[in-house]
Design a protein around this motif. Structure first.
Motif, PDB file in Angstrom:
ATOM      1  N   LEU A   1       4.381 -77.147  24.510  1.00  0.00           N
ATOM      2  CA  LEU A   1       3.064 -77.849  24.560  1.00  0.00           C
ATOM      3  C   LEU A   1       3.325 -79.334  24.645  1.00  0.00           C
ATOM      4  CD1 LEU A   1       1.174 -76.836  21.387  1.00  0.00           C
ATOM      5  CD2 LEU A   1       0.852 -76.135  23.715  1.00  0.00           C
ATOM      6  N   THR A   2       2.418 -80.076  25.358  1.00  0.00           N
ATOM      7  CA  THR A   2       2.548 -81.542  25.749  1.00  0.00           C
ATOM      8  C   THR A   2       2.512 -82.141  24.340  1.00  0.00           C
ATOM      9  OG1 THR A   2       1.591 -81.117  27.936  1.00  0.00           O
ATOM     10  CG2 THR A   2       1.353 -83.518  26.929  1.00  0.00           C
ATOM     11  N   VAL A   3       3.406 -83.279  24.347  1.00  0.00           N
ATOM     12  CA  VAL A   3       3.386 -83.965  23.004  1.00  0.00           C
ATOM     13  C   VAL A   3       2.203 -84.888  22.931  1.00  0.00           C
ATOM     14  CG1 VAL A   3       4.360 -85.965  22.269  1.00  0.00           C
ATOM     15  CG2 VAL A   3       5.684 -84.533  23.060  1.00  0.00           C
ATOM     16  N   GLY A   4       1.302 -84.940  21.699  1.00  0.00           N
ATOM     17  CA  GLY A   4       0.036 -85.313  21.417  1.00  0.00           C
ATOM     18  C   GLY A   4      -0.406 -85.009  20.221  1.00  0.00           C
ATOM     19  N   GLN A   5      -1.537 -85.466  19.915  1.00  0.00           N
ATOM     20  CA  GLN A   5      -2.427 -85.301  18.736  1.00  0.00           C
ATOM     21  C   GLN A   5      -3.384 -84.265  18.778  1.00  0.00           C
ATOM     22  OE1 GLN A   5      -1.574 -86.727  15.543  1.00  0.00           O
ATOM     23  NE2 GLN A   5      -3.303 -85.736  14.504  1.00  0.00           N
ATOM     24  N   TYR A   6      -3.295 -83.049  17.953  1.00  0.00           N
ATOM     25  CA  TYR A   6      -4.118 -81.992  18.327  1.00  0.00           C
ATOM     26  C   TYR A   6      -5.028 -81.892  16.915  1.00  0.00           C
ATOM     27  CZ  TYR A   6      -1.393 -80.630  22.380  1.00  0.00           C
ATOM     28  OH  TYR A   6      -0.441 -80.458  23.408  1.00  0.00           O
ATOM     29  N   ASN A   7      -6.176 -81.261  17.042  1.00  0.00           N
ATOM     30  CA  ASN A   7      -6.665 -80.717  16.076  1.00  0.00           C
ATOM     31  C   ASN A   7      -6.739 -79.249  16.237  1.00  0.00           C
ATOM     32  OD1 ASN A   7      -8.779 -79.677  17.733  1.00  0.00           O
ATOM     33  ND2 ASN A   7     -10.170 -81.621  17.412  1.00  0.00           N
ATOM     34  N   ILE A   8      -7.142 -78.493  14.980  1.00  0.00           N
ATOM     35  CA  ILE A   8      -6.930 -76.992  15.232  1.00  0.00           C
ATOM     36  C   ILE A   8      -7.451 -76.271  16.642  1.00  0.00           C
ATOM     37  CG2 ILE A   8      -8.762 -76.299  13.720  1.00  0.00           C
ATOM     38  CD1 ILE A   8      -5.299 -74.616  14.043  1.00  0.00           C
ATOM     39  N   THR A   9      -8.549 -77.021  16.786  1.00  0.00           N
ATOM     40  CA  THR A   9      -9.283 -76.277  18.158  1.00  0.00           C
ATOM     41  C   THR A   9      -8.297 -76.413  19.340  1.00  0.00           C
ATOM     42  OG1 THR A   9     -11.388 -76.494  16.994  1.00  0.00           O
ATOM     43  CG2 THR A   9     -11.437 -76.110  19.500  1.00  0.00           C
TER      44      THR A   9
END
Length: 146
Positions: free
Chosen positions: A54-62
């Protein structure tokens, strides 16, 4: 707003009631991403080891489920769907046609997805035994050698 816990360790001793500190070094992360380069790899075995990064970053569950679904489907090993149970907060990875093994011993995304650090038996569906954690960094360690 996020509470940050400061902790001092001097000669392997925790000091929680000290009134002043002298720091010789302080490292504060410049990111609060919940998916970092240390925690972004998912591996499965379905006719061979397949890797998703996965690309590094800030994710929410969706966003996390969508990114993992897209990446897993790009492997060309059946059609994957990912769901998060709204009551148990556990992620399930399902492949409609091809059994697969979740390689927990080789995946680094386990802390985030709730999967264990063990390889699962081959099945069409794998459910994480633990809740997912999108909290990211919880504390900053400040370490002094004096």
């Amino acid at each position: 707003f996020r509470r940050v816990l400061f902790r001092s360790i001097v000669n392997n001793q925790n000091f929680s009631d000290s009134f002043s500190f002298r720091f010789t070094k302080c490292i504060i992360p410049f990111t609060y991403y919940n998916v970092t380069s240390n925690y972004n790899i998912l591996k499965i075995n379905s006719g061979g080891v397949k890797t998703v990064t996965l690309t590094v970053g800030q994710y929410n569950i969706t966003q996390l489920l969508a990114a993992l679904t897209t990446a897993l489907n790009a492997l060309g090993v059946g059609i994957f769907t990912l769901t998060a149970d709204p009551i148990t907060y556990k992620i399930t990875i399902t492949n409609g046609t091809t059994p697969f093994i979740y390689l927990g011993t080789q995946s680094t995304i386990n802390y985030i997805t709730g999967f264990d650090f063990i390889d699962t038996p081959s099945a069409l569906s794998q459910t994480a035994p633990f809740v997912y954690n999108l909290g990211g960094t919880d504390w900053i360690d400040i370490i002094s050698k004096t």
